[in-house]
Design a protein around this motif. Structure first.
Motif, PDB file in Angstrom:
ATOM      1  N   PRO A  59      25.743  -0.819  -1.228  1.00 19.64           N
ATOM      2  CA  PRO A  59      25.996  -0.666   0.206  1.00 19.64           C
ATOM      3  C   PRO A  59      24.826  -1.150   1.056  1.00 19.64           C
ATOM      4  N   ARG A  60      25.143  -1.987   2.051  1.00 23.11           N
ATOM      5  CA  ARG A  60      24.096  -2.652   2.828  1.00 23.11           C
ATOM      6  C   ARG A  60      23.200  -1.664   3.574  1.00 23.11           C
ATOM      7  N   ARG A  61      23.797  -0.639   4.219  1.00 24.42           N
ATOM      8  CA  ARG A  61      22.981   0.286   4.999  1.00 24.42           C
ATOM      9  C   ARG A  61      22.082   1.127   4.094  1.00 24.42           C
ATOM     10  N   ILE A  62      22.603   1.538   2.945  1.00 19.98           N
ATOM     11  CA  ILE A  62      21.764   2.265   1.989  1.00 19.98           C
ATOM     12  C   ILE A  62      20.650   1.365   1.477  1.00 19.98           C
ATOM     13  N   PHE A  63      20.982   0.101   1.238  1.00 22.11           N
ATOM     14  CA  PHE A  63      19.965  -0.861   0.812  1.00 22.11           C
ATOM     15  C   PHE A  63      18.851  -0.967   1.857  1.00 22.11           C
ATOM     16  N   GLY A  64      19.239  -1.115   3.127  1.00 15.31           N
ATOM     17  CA  GLY A  64      18.237  -1.230   4.175  1.00 15.31           C
ATOM     18  C   GLY A  64      17.347   0.000   4.255  1.00 15.31           C
ATOM     19  N   PHE A  65      17.953   1.189   4.120  1.00 15.03           N
ATOM     20  CA  PHE A  65      17.158   2.417   4.173  1.00 15.03           C
ATOM     21  C   PHE A  65      16.194   2.494   2.994  1.00 15.03           C
ATOM     22  N   ASN A  66      16.669   2.255   1.772  1.00 12.58           N
ATOM     23  CA  ASN A  66      15.813   2.384   0.594  1.00 12.58           C
ATOM     24  C   ASN A  66      14.689   1.358   0.587  1.00 12.58           C
ATOM     25  N   VAL A  67      14.980   0.150   1.044  1.00 14.27           N
ATOM     26  CA  VAL A  67      13.898  -0.842   1.184  1.00 14.27           C
ATOM     27  C   VAL A  67      12.876  -0.335   2.190  1.00 14.27           C
ATOM     28  N   GLY A  68      13.352   0.275   3.272  1.00 14.36           N
ATOM     29  CA  GLY A  68      12.432   0.824   4.259  1.00 14.36           C
ATOM     30  C   GLY A  68      11.535   1.911   3.697  1.00 14.36           C
ATOM     31  N   VAL A  69      12.066   2.738   2.801  1.00 12.00           N
ATOM     32  CA  VAL A  69      11.250   3.782   2.179  1.00 12.00           C
ATOM     33  C   VAL A  69      10.151   3.160   1.325  1.00 12.00           C
ATOM     34  N   LEU A  70      10.499   2.128   0.548  1.00  9.63           N
ATOM     35  CA  LEU A  70       9.467   1.442  -0.247  1.00  9.63           C
ATOM     36  C   LEU A  70       8.427   0.792   0.662  1.00  9.63           C
ATOM     37  N   ARG A  71       8.890   0.203   1.735  1.00 11.06           N
ATOM     38  CA  ARG A  71       7.973  -0.465   2.658  1.00 11.06           C
ATOM     39  C   ARG A  71       7.021   0.548   3.302  1.00 11.06           C
ATOM     40  N   TRP A  72       7.553   1.679   3.728  1.00 13.57           N
ATOM     41  CA  TRP A  72       6.736   2.738   4.328  1.00 13.57           C
ATOM     42  C   TRP A  72       5.715   3.231   3.307  1.00 13.57           C
ATOM     43  N   SER A  73       6.149   3.454   2.084  1.00 13.76           N
ATOM     44  CA  SER A  73       5.246   3.935   1.039  1.00 13.76           C
ATOM     45  C   SER A  73       4.138   2.928   0.753  1.00 13.76           C
ATOM     46  N   TRP A  74       4.476   1.644   0.766  1.00 11.31           N
ATOM     47  CA  TRP A  74       3.470   0.617   0.502  1.00 11.31           C
ATOM     48  C   TRP A  74       2.426   0.576   1.624  1.00 11.31           C
ATOM     49  N   ARG A  75       2.851   0.703   2.868  1.00 10.04           N
ATOM     50  CA  ARG A  75       1.880   0.715   3.969  1.00 10.04           C
ATOM     51  C   ARG A  75       0.960   1.931   3.874  1.00 10.04           C
ATOM     52  N   VAL A  76       1.547   3.101   3.597  1.00  9.36           N
ATOM     53  CA  VAL A  76       0.729   4.314   3.485  1.00  9.36           C
ATOM     54  C   VAL A  76      -0.223   4.204   2.297  1.00  9.36           C
ATOM     55  N   GLY A  77       0.273   3.706   1.165  1.00 10.30           N
ATOM     56  CA  GLY A  77      -0.588   3.550  -0.001  1.00 10.30           C
ATOM     57  C   GLY A  77      -1.692   2.534   0.214  1.00 10.30           C
ATOM     58  N   TYR A  78      -1.367   1.448   0.931  1.00 13.80           N
ATOM     59  CA  TYR A  78      -2.377   0.418   1.184  1.00 13.80           C
ATOM     60  C   TYR A  78      -3.482   0.969   2.082  1.00 13.80           C
ATOM     61  N   TYR A  79      -3.101   1.729   3.106  1.00 10.10           N
ATOM     62  CA  TYR A  79      -4.104   2.362   3.960  1.00 10.10           C
ATOM     63  C   TYR A  79      -4.851   3.459   3.201  1.00 10.10           C
ATOM     64  N   GLY A  80      -4.125   4.193   2.365  1.00 12.45           N
ATOM     65  CA  GLY A  80      -4.695   5.347   1.672  1.00 12.45           C
ATOM     66  C   GLY A  80      -5.224   5.013   0.301  1.00 12.45           C
ATOM     67  N   TYR A  81      -4.879   5.864  -0.648  1.00  6.35           N
ATOM     68  CA  TYR A  81      -5.602   5.851  -1.922  1.00  6.35           C
ATOM     69  C   TYR A  81      -4.927   5.034  -3.009  1.00  6.35           C
ATOM     70  N   TRP A  82      -3.993   4.154  -2.625  1.00  2.00           N
ATOM     71  CA  TRP A  82      -3.568   3.135  -3.566  1.00  2.00           C
ATOM     72  C   TRP A  82      -4.563   1.977  -3.575  1.00  2.00           C
ATOM     73  N   VAL A  83      -4.972   1.555  -2.371  1.00  3.92           N
ATOM     74  CA  VAL A  83      -5.821   0.355  -2.273  1.00  3.92           C
ATOM     75  C   VAL A  83      -7.047   0.574  -1.395  1.00  3.92           C
ATOM     76  N   LEU A  84      -6.957   1.384  -0.324  1.00  2.00           N
ATOM     77  CA  LEU A  84      -8.005   1.450   0.700  1.00  2.00           C
ATOM     78  C   LEU A  84      -8.225   0.074   1.326  1.00  2.00           C
ATOM     79  N   GLY A  85      -7.108  -0.632   1.568  1.00  3.19           N
ATOM     80  CA  GLY A  85      -7.200  -2.020   2.005  1.00  3.19           C
ATOM     81  C   GLY A  85      -7.371  -2.221   3.489  1.00  3.19           C
ATOM     82  N   THR A  86      -7.157  -1.190   4.301  1.00  5.50           N
ATOM     83  CA  THR A  86      -7.281  -1.335   5.745  1.00  5.50           C
ATOM     84  C   THR A  86      -7.592   0.028   6.355  1.00  5.50           C
ATOM     85  N   ASP A  87      -8.156  -0.009   7.550  1.00  7.13           N
ATOM     86  CA  ASP A  87      -8.355   1.223   8.314  1.00  7.13           C
ATOM     87  C   ASP A  87      -7.385   1.301   9.488  1.00  7.13           C
ATOM     88  N   ARG A  88      -6.427   0.368   9.541  1.00  7.44           N
ATOM     89  CA  ARG A  88      -5.417   0.411  10.592  1.00  7.44           C
ATOM     90  C   ARG A  88      -4.333   1.416  10.194  1.00  7.44           C
TER      91      ARG A  88
END
Length: 494
Positions: A59-88
């Protein structure tokens, strides 16, 4: 050759020496939101599995939501303790944010083969083992009496600690560690996307390090989705939160009912729920279970006691007759005042009995228990003795002693209770929990449909070999080729 189905990109930004020490606190709002989103992700992935099994479509809408969850997690991890890649500070959105240094995009929705939900996890096992070892680490339970759990941190956890210390003491982020961390979490996200069927393209068994994908930077969405109205977004978020809370409540009800059913079926003898035998021993003249509180309940104006019969059994292989008795708590305390006794408090993890020593050093009973008249129920004898008691309202104590009151007790004891309503309660909990979870899952789907339609960075699938043809934006600035990333002279707070 790159892997275009799931594109995880990043570019480094100058970082503060000290901000990483408090990012765990700054990220608390994100962690709370992600806790809700990941419960919804799990429920929606199960719904998508069912949809693929029966329709062959995700389902397209479920796909869009689940991709968004991965995207949100990647941004938080990149800022936080996955990478410490940015201070933004990462934005609170499921949508793609083109100017944020960490981005994720997935081709789709896919059209996987209908049988893939049944075996995707099996196909992904080699990836799961390697990606887990690189990122979240591995854990297992060691054998032995205590069943201790051994957790081994992932390579990424150690690497990000080294990177943080390097920032703190030198002001520079080692290039090699940055490339390794981004590559490790890229692998992790690729595998997670495949297991969740966000893509049906099997991920490559390799570690693609660095901020850019091997085939180049992230390509933009094929078409810009229509903007969502604030009212629809608010209703979707509310439905999602209520659905997640309801689903967790339903899961708790179902689990409780299943536990009660298992207790009833696995330990029932003659209508009684029977405990495992516990070995007890004491150098005093009495082992007690004290302050047992029984209060009647009330349901629809009818007073009832949930436990209508209790049975205690004690077995001793010696020649000394045993005594079992039930008395009111006050009568027991007056009788044993000044006399040492061991009060049973429960079991250690290994199954050994745990006691609290009460009274003085006098170990002999003031009089043989068989001569006392205050017992509500009692029995004595050699070998195995069984005491049946009908509970009433009040505070009670159970006593195990030698029949003649002498010190030194060794026995194996079981307790049993008859709970007439247990079967009804267990079935009601399971049924109520299942109904609650179904209704909550419907709310989660409605919330995801409302929120998942406006996420950016979702591409129409181009087939197994046809990557998107749209030209991407200029490549993100990479780390210097022969130097480490410098620290900013001033830090930005979230």
């Amino acid at each position: 050759m790159g892997y275009q189905a799931v594109r995880v990109t990043a570019h480094p930004e100058p970082g503060s020496r000290w901000l990483w020490l408090v990012k765990w606190l700054l990220l608390m709002p994100h962690y709370l939101v992600l806790a809700v989103l990941w419960v919804a992700f799990a429920v929606l992935t199960l719904a998508a599995y069912v949809a693929v099994l029966f329709t062959g479509r995700y389902p397209r809408r479920i796909f869009g939501f689940n991709v968004g969850v991965l995207r949100w997690s990647w941004r938080v991890g990149y800022y936080g303790y996955w990478v410490l890649g940015t201070d933004r500070y990462p934005p609170f959105t499921l949508a793609d944010v083109p100017d944020y240094p960490a981005r994720l995009s997935i081709d789709g929705p896919p059209r996987p083969r209908r049988w893939l939900p049944l075996v995707a996890w099996l196909f992904a096992l080699p990836h799961i083992a390697l990606a887990a070892a690189l990122t979240v680490g591995l854990g297992w339970s060691a054998g032995g009496q205590n069943g201790a759990r051994i957790d081994r941190p992932g390579i990424a956890g150690l690497a990000v600690l080294v990177a943080g210390l390097a920032l703190l003491f030198t002001g520079r982020y080692p290039r090699g560690l940055y490339d390794l961390l981004v590559g490790a979490w890229r692998w992790y996200l690729r595998v997670l996307a495949y297991v969740a069927l966000l893509t049906d393209r099997y991920p490559p068994l390799r570690l693609d390090q660095g901020g850019d994908e091997p085939d180049g930077p992230l390509t933009p969405p094929a078409e810009e989705p229509a903007p969502r109205t604030p009212g629809r977004t608010a209703l979707g978020a509310a439905a999602l939160v209520v659905g997640v809370l309801g689903f967790l409540a339903g899961a708790g009800l179902t689990t409780g009912g299943a536990v009660l059913s298992n207790v009833r079926s696995g330990h029932e003898e003659g209508g009684y729920i029977v405990s495992d035998a516990v070995a007890v021993d004491s150098s005093t003249a009495a082992i007690t279970v004290e302050d047992v509180q029984l209060r009647p309940g009330d349901a629809m104006g009818r007073v009832f006691v949930s436990v209508d019969a209790v049975r205690f059994t004690a077995h001793s292989s010696g020649d000394q007759p045993l005594f079992l008795g039930v008395a009111r708590q006050g009568d027991l305390e007056r009788w044993l005042r000044g006399t040492a006794r061991d009060q049973f408090d429960g079991l250690y993890r290994a199954g050994d009995a745990r006691y609290t020593r009460r009274g003085s050093d006098v170990t002999a009973l003031p009089a043989a228990p068989t001569t006392q008249a205050f017992w509500l129920a009692s029995i004595s004898g050699n070998g195995t003795v069984t005491l049946d008691w009908t509970p009433a309202e009040g505070a009670f104590a159970v006593v195990l002693a030698n029949a003649d009151g002498s010190p030194g007790i060794t026995a194996a004891v079981t307790a049993a209770a008859r709970v007439p309503a247990l079967h009804t309660v267990a079935n009601s909990l399971v049924a109520g929990g299942i109904v609650t979870m179904v209704l909550a899952a419907a709310l989660i789907v409605l919330g995801a449909v409302a929120l998942g339609g406006g996420t950016h960075g979702v591409h129409d699938d181009q087939g197994p070999t046809g990557p998107p043809t749209a030209s991407g934006p200029p490549a993100h600035p990479a780390l210097p080729a022969a130097a480490d990333r410098p620290v900013a002279t001033t830090s930005s707070a979230a």
